[in-house]
Design a protein around this motif. Structure first.
Motif, short mmCIF file in Angstrom:
data_model
loop_
_atom_site.label_atom_id
_atom_site.label_comp_id
_atom_site.label_asym_id
_atom_site.label_seq_id
_atom_site.Cartn_x
_atom_site.Cartn_y
_atom_site.Cartn_z
N ASP A 1 0.88 -1.17 0.00
CA ASP A 1 0.00 0.00 0.00
C ASP A 1 0.92 1.23 0.00
N ARG B 1 0.54 4.21 0.27
CA ARG B 1 0.23 5.31 1.18
C ARG B 1 0.96 5.16 2.50
N GLY C 1 -7.74 4.44 -3.93
CA GLY C 1 -6.44 3.77 -3.86
C GLY C 1 -6.00 3.24 -5.22
N PRO D 1 -1.32 10.38 3.13
CA PRO D 1 -2.64 9.91 3.54
C PRO D 1 -3.13 10.76 4.71
N ASP E 1 -4.30 11.75 -0.30
CA ASP E 1 -5.34 10.74 -0.24
C ASP E 1 -6.28 11.16 0.89
#
Lengths: 495, 495
Positions: free
Chosen positions: A66, A68, B312, B331, B362
């Motif tokens: 992921d 992020r 995502g 994020p 995000d």
């Protein structure tokens, strides 16, 4: 060391694709667990031969993970804010917090290799930076970090072939390398230096993995699996790594008591002497800070001491000499959430002054071996290893030209009691007395022990402790100022 | 405006000394209360004529106050990290947290005055920066900050006299001024510009105080008392300042529903079309980011959308085009302790990319008008004023060349339900579903209203919203990439 990474490892597409599905799933699970535990960060150091797939592999990892929760940092040319501070500062400011994965390109190993190739780093200096890296990585590891170091390798022949391919690929044009790999000698120098560096810095707490870079399937799967297995193991163990038993136990504290007892707390200054000497030392400080030679230095003053020993007053007399634009005061209290997500020293590194700047720490990194030790806020292993880590930290400051001056302001129990009582009566000093102060007072003897050990273990030639007899505030203030001035002058003379 | 500050105000030493004792005590008490409440920061802006006592007064304030809770910042030459970002960034990064006093020398007003004196700032541009400052200060004030602006004044004759004295004083040598005050014209230009600037920016939420600088006793006592009285009043009131009733109420949300309803969520791409277009847009993005013209820009992409709308996945397709060293993903979750101690936008400003950099948010600053509005995490006044503040923020980014692209990924309730169920079944996607997702789903209609209002109020020519039909992931991903590419190209063409 690199032989087994030059034999042409390869995996076929089918095997690769079958393996990747399970690998991705497991990596994502592990990453989620890492985030939820938020107990430790993961540091991946990426180094190796040009064209061996460093960038491609990191790109792939970012696709599998992921992204992020992954933080990719590359360190090419330092900014001027970075150039004004010790070289370690730029790495500290980009460390991933607990629960995250940080991928560091162009890290300290790249600096070493660059230094070797351009001949700036002599043998003895290389040994020194290697030694320093090992100590830093051990510290990160002791603080919980999972550290994995990857060397992406190509044989000389493989490199030549790869360069030919890259030349024709426009996507690679933007990549900037500080090394001119086209020079035939560069490869040999790099591999020579890497051989030594990898050997010396390959530790259980921060191992190197040499990855043959020719075959993309092989190298991707290798890196992915190493990351997964290390991560799973670290998530299962109680700590990311077991702390190394390298902290020597302290000897009996009988001598410590002697250290503070040996201070002559009756030392004092008359009002006249005080005013004359204070004015003179303040003028001296103002002059030294304005001196051209200060441009090559920075100044850090650390104030520790008994409660009510007069730290605040001493700090005011120091700043009283200066324009407020010339200094910053950093009061150290409980760490913030962002600070708790980082290694212990991070919250001090973030305040390290740039050249020509002066930072005063009102309490400091010594909290670890004082209040945290006495109150049990950290484990014994943590504060025992802190002595060495602090010495390393101060050496890094000093190596860059930062002058570090450390004060322990010492008063006796009677004086403290008198000042507590006085403070409670005077309204505008009331804010300084808390219940905690009274509690600390009950632990006087434990603090005496802690201070003794601290001075024994961290009073170095590089950053000596100055014990300040502070029963008489005037005497203490002048001694503080004079010590700072002497340290600055000595640094200017050393150049 | 300055007449009453040229008449030679003075106080005698005795009066001064008698007043100072009580003033100091009260200031320390107020400062302690400020720290304990930790509800708001205090911003003191320091401007004025050379030699009018700016530095001396701040030095004195630092002696009166507890200097450990005061943060003095001066902004002379920007560092290269600052130069690479919008000019406001350097102020944001030095803001004092709640409970502290920040004293800002060389602030935005100094920049305006400098721009006027050297002729770089035309009338219309001055109006613009004035307007922007007022809006920024109003925002800080609405966020709770107590803002006091001081203009230290001297008449032309007084200045001449003062300059003569300063010439003979070695302590003033180190002070660097970007203005050459010895030029006769400088004074007139400064006072002319200051007259206009002070008039325009003198607001109830951020008042100017003109202080005659000739007499040190008078000016010190004036500043000290203004600070004390303002601080005491702010500490007593429930908020530092009452929020201004400038947020217009929203109109009926009937139209909002129309906005999202008007999307054709059946839009889709075949697998073949998708793969061809995706590859083509990714190559285009890689090329644009590598383009020389990108050096004069930075890129910010904001991803908002329904839960499970595919943010995502869309982000991965964007980053899939790039080397991981070319972007950062931020994020946005709950703010940290350090972020909560600052104005709302601070935690986004700290991640604003420098030139040539690309940052992906995000979730973003729009959380204020989405989740915080719907869940009641902030007051209605807070989210109502956020629309304007966000527009200002994005304008500041854009004025510096930052390209801002904002996506709302929209799916319908059936698609969301299907994706939730699917995620719960597939192991390695499981990590994405939380109880919160199920709760949010129950507030679908409220989110529809919030999104509608958000788009109505913040889709500007400068940073338009792109609503993305995301029932079909392929369609959505290609649309996202294409929109970013179009925005970059348009920015390059504008130059």
């Amino acid at each position: 060391m690199f032989e087994s990474a030059e034999i042409g490892h390869a995996i076929d597409k089918e095997t690769y694709e079958a393996a990747v599905v399970a690998l991705r799933e497991a990596l994502l699970e592990a990453q989620l667990e890492l985030k939820q535990q938020a107990r430790f960060p993961v540091l991946l150091l990426i180094n190796g031969i040009e064209g061996a797939g460093k960038g491609e592999t990191v790109k792939l990892l970012n696709e599998w993970l992921d992204p992020r929760l992954v933080q990719v940092e590359s360190f090419l040319l330092p900014t001027d804010e970075e150039l004004a501070r010790p070289p370690q500062w730029r790495y500290w400011r980009k460390l991933p917090p607990k629960g995250r994965i940080g991928i560091l390109f162009g890290n300290w190993y790249s600096q070493m290799l660059l230094g070797r190739v351009n001949g700036q780093l002599k043998d003895s200096e290389l040994e020194q930076v290697i030694e320093e890296s090992v100590r830093t990585e051990r510290m990160f590891s002791d603080e919980g970090a999972l550290i994995l170091k990857f060397w992406f390798h190509l044989s000389k022949k493989q490199l030549k072939k790869r360069q030919k391919e890259l030349e024709d690929d426009p996507r690679h044009k933007w990549q900037v390398s500080v090394l001119d790999w086209k020079q035939a000698k560069v490869y040999d120098k790099i591999v020579d230096a890497a051989e030594l560096i990898l050997r010396r810095t390959n530790r259980d707490f921060a191992p190197w993995y040499v990855i043959e870079g020719v075959d993309a399937y092989y190298r991707s799967l290798s890196v992915g699996r190493i990351l997964l297995e290390s991560l799973q193991a670290a998530l299962k163990s109680k700590r990311a790594r077991e702390p190394s038993p390298h902290a020597a136990p302290l000897v009996s504290s009988l001598d410590n008591r002697g250290l503070l007892d040996s201070l002559d707390l009756s030392l004092s200054l008359s009002k006249d002497d005080y005013q004359r000497q204070l004015a003179s030392e303040q003028a001296r400080l103002a002059k030294l800070i304005a001196d051209k030679r200060f441009r090559r230095h920075a100044l850090v003053a650390v104030f520790e001491g008994n409660d009510a020993a007069g730290k605040g007053g001493a700090i005011r007399r120091v700043t009283g000499a200066l324009d407020p634009r010339q200094y910053h005061i950093v009061p150290i209290a409980a760490p913030t959430e962002e600070e708790r997500a980082q290694p212990y020293l991070w919250r001090f590194w973030r305040h390290v002054p740039g050249k020509r700047q002066f930072t005063i720490f009102d309490r400091s990194w010594y909290g670890r071996v004082l209040v945290e030790r006495v109150e049990g806020f950290c484990s014994e292993a943590d504060w025992l290893r802190a002595y060495g880590e602090i010495n390393d930290f101060e050496e890094q400051l000093r190596d860059y030209g930062v002058v570090v001056v450390k004060f322990w302001l010492s008063i006796d129990q009677e004086t403290q009691m008198a000042r507590f009582s006085e403070r409670e009566q005077i309204a505008f000093k009331r804010y300084k007395i808390t219940e905690e102060d009274w509690r600390n007072r009950e632990k006087w003897d434990q603090y005496v022990d802690a201070v003794g050990d601290m001075v024994d273990r961290t009073s170095t030639a590089i950053a000596p402790w100055t014990l300040v007899e502070a029963n008489d505030k005037r005497y203490a203030r002048v001694k503080v100022l004079r010590t700072i001035n002497d340290a600055l002058e000595a640094a200017f003379e050393r150049g």
